[in-house]
Design a protein around this motif. Structure first.
Motif, PDB file in Angstrom:
ATOM      1  N   SER A 141       4.215  -0.830  14.445  1.00  0.00           N
ATOM      2  CA  SER A 141       5.604  -0.584  14.059  1.00  0.00           C
ATOM      3  C   SER A 141       5.921   0.905  13.949  1.00  0.00           C
ATOM      4  N   THR A 142       4.911   1.740  13.739  1.00  0.00           N
ATOM      5  CA  THR A 142       5.157   3.190  13.659  1.00  0.00           C
ATOM      6  C   THR A 142       5.517   3.783  15.018  1.00  0.00           C
ATOM      7  N   HIS A 143       5.296   3.021  16.086  1.00  0.00           N
ATOM      8  CA  HIS A 143       5.632   3.480  17.442  1.00  0.00           C
ATOM      9  C   HIS A 143       6.838   2.718  17.989  1.00  0.00           C
ATOM     10  N   ALA A 144       7.714   2.255  17.115  1.00  0.00           N
ATOM     11  CA  ALA A 144       8.839   1.414  17.536  1.00  0.00           C
ATOM     12  C   ALA A 144       9.687   2.080  18.610  1.00  0.00           C
ATOM     13  N   ASP A 145       9.876   3.397  18.504  1.00  0.00           N
ATOM     14  CA  ASP A 145      10.713   4.090  19.490  1.00  0.00           C
ATOM     15  C   ASP A 145      10.037   4.239  20.848  1.00  0.00           C
ATOM     16  N   ASP A 146       8.756   3.903  20.940  1.00  0.00           N
ATOM     17  CA  ASP A 146       8.041   3.931  22.222  1.00  0.00           C
ATOM     18  C   ASP A 146       7.938   2.537  22.842  1.00  0.00           C
ATOM     19  N   LEU A 147       8.463   1.532  22.156  1.00  0.00           N
ATOM     20  CA  LEU A 147       8.321   0.148  22.609  1.00  0.00           C
ATOM     21  C   LEU A 147       9.563  -0.326  23.349  1.00  0.00           C
ATOM     22  N   CYS A 148       9.337  -1.230  24.293  1.00  0.00           N
ATOM     23  CA  CYS A 148      10.421  -1.976  24.932  1.00  0.00           C
ATOM     24  C   CYS A 148      10.125  -3.450  24.675  1.00  0.00           C
ATOM     25  N   VAL A 149      10.852  -4.061  23.775  1.00  0.00           N
ATOM     26  CA  VAL A 149      10.622  -5.461  23.396  1.00  0.00           C
ATOM     27  C   VAL A 149      11.581  -6.343  24.190  1.00  0.00           C
ATOM     28  N   LYS A 358      -5.057  -8.173  12.744  1.00  0.00           N
ATOM     29  CA  LYS A 358      -5.849  -7.089  12.164  1.00  0.00           C
ATOM     30  C   LYS A 358      -6.852  -6.527  13.166  1.00  0.00           C
ATOM     31  N   LEU A 359      -7.374  -7.382  14.047  1.00  0.00           N
ATOM     32  CA  LEU A 359      -8.344  -6.931  15.049  1.00  0.00           C
ATOM     33  C   LEU A 359      -7.703  -6.075  16.140  1.00  0.00           C
ATOM     34  N   THR A 360      -6.399  -6.189  16.323  1.00  0.00           N
ATOM     35  CA  THR A 360      -5.755  -5.548  17.473  1.00  0.00           C
ATOM     36  C   THR A 360      -4.688  -4.520  17.107  1.00  0.00           C
ATOM     37  N   ASP A 361      -4.079  -4.641  15.942  1.00  0.00           N
ATOM     38  CA  ASP A 361      -2.957  -3.775  15.575  1.00  0.00           C
ATOM     39  C   ASP A 361      -3.349  -2.305  15.524  1.00  0.00           C
ATOM     40  N   GLN A 362      -4.399  -1.970  14.796  1.00  0.00           N
ATOM     41  CA  GLN A 362      -4.781  -0.568  14.612  1.00  0.00           C
ATOM     42  C   GLN A 362      -5.173   0.084  15.925  1.00  0.00           C
ATOM     43  N   ALA A 363      -6.003  -0.596  16.715  1.00  0.00           N
ATOM     44  CA  ALA A 363      -6.483  -0.007  17.968  1.00  0.00           C
ATOM     45  C   ALA A 363      -5.351   0.151  18.978  1.00  0.00           C
ATOM     46  N   SER A 364      -4.430  -0.822  19.038  1.00  0.00           N
ATOM     47  CA  SER A 364      -3.310  -0.730  19.984  1.00  0.00           C
ATOM     48  C   SER A 364      -2.437   0.474  19.657  1.00  0.00           C
ATOM     49  N   ALA A 365      -2.138   0.655  18.371  1.00  0.00           N
ATOM     50  CA  ALA A 365      -1.324   1.795  17.961  1.00  0.00           C
ATOM     51  C   ALA A 365      -2.061   3.106  18.182  1.00  0.00           C
ATOM     52  N   ALA A 366      -3.372   3.112  17.909  1.00  0.00           N
ATOM     53  CA  ALA A 366      -4.174   4.323  18.115  1.00  0.00           C
ATOM     54  C   ALA A 366      -4.201   4.719  19.587  1.00  0.00           C
ATOM     55  N   LEU A 367      -4.245   3.750  20.467  1.00  0.00           N
ATOM     56  CA  LEU A 367      -4.262   4.035  21.902  1.00  0.00           C
ATOM     57  C   LEU A 367      -2.975   4.746  22.327  1.00  0.00           C
ATOM     58  N   VAL A 368      -1.836   4.276  21.830  1.00  0.00           N
ATOM     59  CA  VAL A 368      -0.563   4.927  22.148  1.00  0.00           C
ATOM     60  C   VAL A 368      -0.566   6.359  21.611  1.00  0.00           C
ATOM     61  N   LYS A 369      -0.976   6.516  20.375  1.00  0.00           N
ATOM     62  CA  LYS A 369      -0.994   7.844  19.755  1.00  0.00           C
ATOM     63  C   LYS A 369      -1.956   8.781  20.467  1.00  0.00           C
ATOM     64  N   ASP A 370      -3.123   8.261  20.844  1.00  0.00           N
ATOM     65  CA  ASP A 370      -4.136   9.073  21.507  1.00  0.00           C
ATOM     66  C   ASP A 370      -3.667   9.540  22.886  1.00  0.00           C
ATOM     67  N   LEU A 371      -3.013   8.654  23.629  1.00  0.00           N
ATOM     68  CA  LEU A 371      -2.502   9.019  24.951  1.00  0.00           C
ATOM     69  C   LEU A 371      -1.388  10.058  24.847  1.00  0.00           C
ATOM     70  N   LYS A 372      -0.579   9.944  23.828  1.00  0.00           N
ATOM     71  CA  LYS A 372       0.530  10.889  23.655  1.00  0.00           C
ATOM     72  C   LYS A 372       0.032  12.284  23.303  1.00  0.00           C
ATOM     73  N   GLN A 373      -1.110  12.347  22.597  1.00  0.00           N
ATOM     74  CA  GLN A 373      -1.585  13.661  22.175  1.00  0.00           C
ATOM     75  C   GLN A 373      -2.559  14.265  23.191  1.00  0.00           C
TER      76      GLN A 373
END
Length: 373
Positions: A141-149, A358-373
């Protein structure tokens, strides 16, 4: 009148069979010639330029160069993820209107008493667009502005394998190329040391549906465009190292001789699979050094491992696969597909949905953040 000779009759050929066999033979020869000319005209990639695609120039301006496709296999409930329905919440526990289900395929629910069930989890609005996301995904949810739902997609497929096939290939019938294969076919790969299309599978503790290899098949395209499955746990590729007692120089000599023989076969008649075999032998030899380097995450900073939630690199978890996917993209892999099994929730959804999220939320968000940085 000559007496009947059974041997002569067997060896003879009548007019109908002559025309039939001639037509088949001439047709096959003509098709082979046309196919060879057509393939030559498209400048088919050879072993030397194996990584090149067939598309000479893109149809539209290029914005995305590589793809990571995260598939939550099984069918996550849309009511507990990104599809908030407050009216259904009010109907929770009441008999389900017959008009909603009449004439529908209900699989295991035939004859059952159906009751409306609202989401058991709350939603909040995130980002500038106010995208409604369930509380099961606090990191995404912290990457909501990067999502297309997209909430308008639907399908008539009610079984897992055919639904996956329709999503990946556009057809429930076997033999169609997957989206990764089409992408690799058109654009090629940016690496010659790793496959251009890689697939990895992780899973949770609950029973789940298997994932068939046809989901990353190249279909009617040459097999060099199919996805290559890496193992999530242990060695990413079986037997990637040289056998004990065999040095690389010896192995290089063996491969050179095999390639020479394959080249002789290729010179006699055109077959895309021969080119595939030649290129894949070279790829396999180079992967002996590229794969161990890819999967060695000792150089990853601890804060990156913590961001993904990786407890042990290469432990088969979805978190580890997400980090490995980022490393693949850095090395030129065009298409990475990560399947996480364990979303086939037929019961105990209040327990199983939070566990899978819980198994997927943190890693999915981290992947977006990691690619952006």
């Amino acid at each position: 009148m000559n007496p009947y000779d059974p041997i002569a009759h067997t060896l003879s050929i009548n007019r109908r069979s002559f025309l039939t066999k001639s037509a088949y033979g001439l047709g096959s020869a003509a098709f082979a010639m046309l196919a060879a000319k057509g393939l030559a005209a498209t400048d088919a990639p050879s072993a030397a330029n194996f990584s090149k695609g067939f598309l000479k120039s893109p149809h539209f301006p290029v914005k995305a160069k590589r793809v990571i496709y995260l598939c939550m296999a099984g069918g996550p409930s849309h009511l507990e993820t990104f599809d908030w329905k407050p009216a259904l919440k009010k109907l929770d526990g009441q008999p389900f209107p017959e008009s909603f289900t009449k004439g529908q395929q209900l699989a295991q629910l035939q004859g059952a008493v159906l009751k409306a069930r609202g989401s058991f989890i709350d939603y909040k609005k995130y980002g500038k667009a106010g995208i409604e996301i369930s509380d099961l995904f606090p990191n995404i949810s912290t990457h909501a502005d990067d999502l297309c739902v997209i909430r308008s997609m639907r399908t008539e497929q009610i079984n897992h394998d055919t639904a996956h096939a329709f999503m990946n290939t556009g057809s429930i019938i076997k033999g169609r190329p997957s989206m990764g294969s089409w992408l690799l076919y058109g654009l090629g790969s940016e690496t010659q040391n790793l496959p251009g299309y890689v697939v990895m599978v992780s899973r949770g503790n609950f029973p789940d549906q298997p994932i068939s290899a046809r989901q990353w098949s190249s279909g009617f395209l040459p097999s060099k465009f199919q996805g290559v499955q890496f193992q999530s746990k242990g060695d990413a590729v079986h037997y990637v190292g040289s056998p004990e007692g065999v040095c690389q120089s010896t192995q290089r000599q063996v491969i050179d001789e095999v390639q020479r023989l394959n080249g002789l076969l290729r010179d006699h008649h055109y077959d895309p699979e021969i080119e595939t075999r030649i290129a894949q032998y070279e790829m396999a030899f180079r992967m002996q050094s590229s794969v161990p380097e890819l999967t060695d995450m000792k150089g990853e900073p601890q804060h990156i491992l913590d961001m993904y939630g990786v407890k042990e690199a290469g432990d088969g978890s979805f978190a580890s696969n997400c980090l490995l996917a980022r490393r693949m993209l850095e090395r030129g892999v065009r298409f990475v597909q990560l399947y996480h099994r364990g979303w086939d929730h037929h019961k105990d959804i209040e327990e199983q949905m939070p566990y899978s999220a819980k198994l997927t939320d943190q890693a999915s968000a981290a992947l977006v953040k990691d690619l952006k940085q």
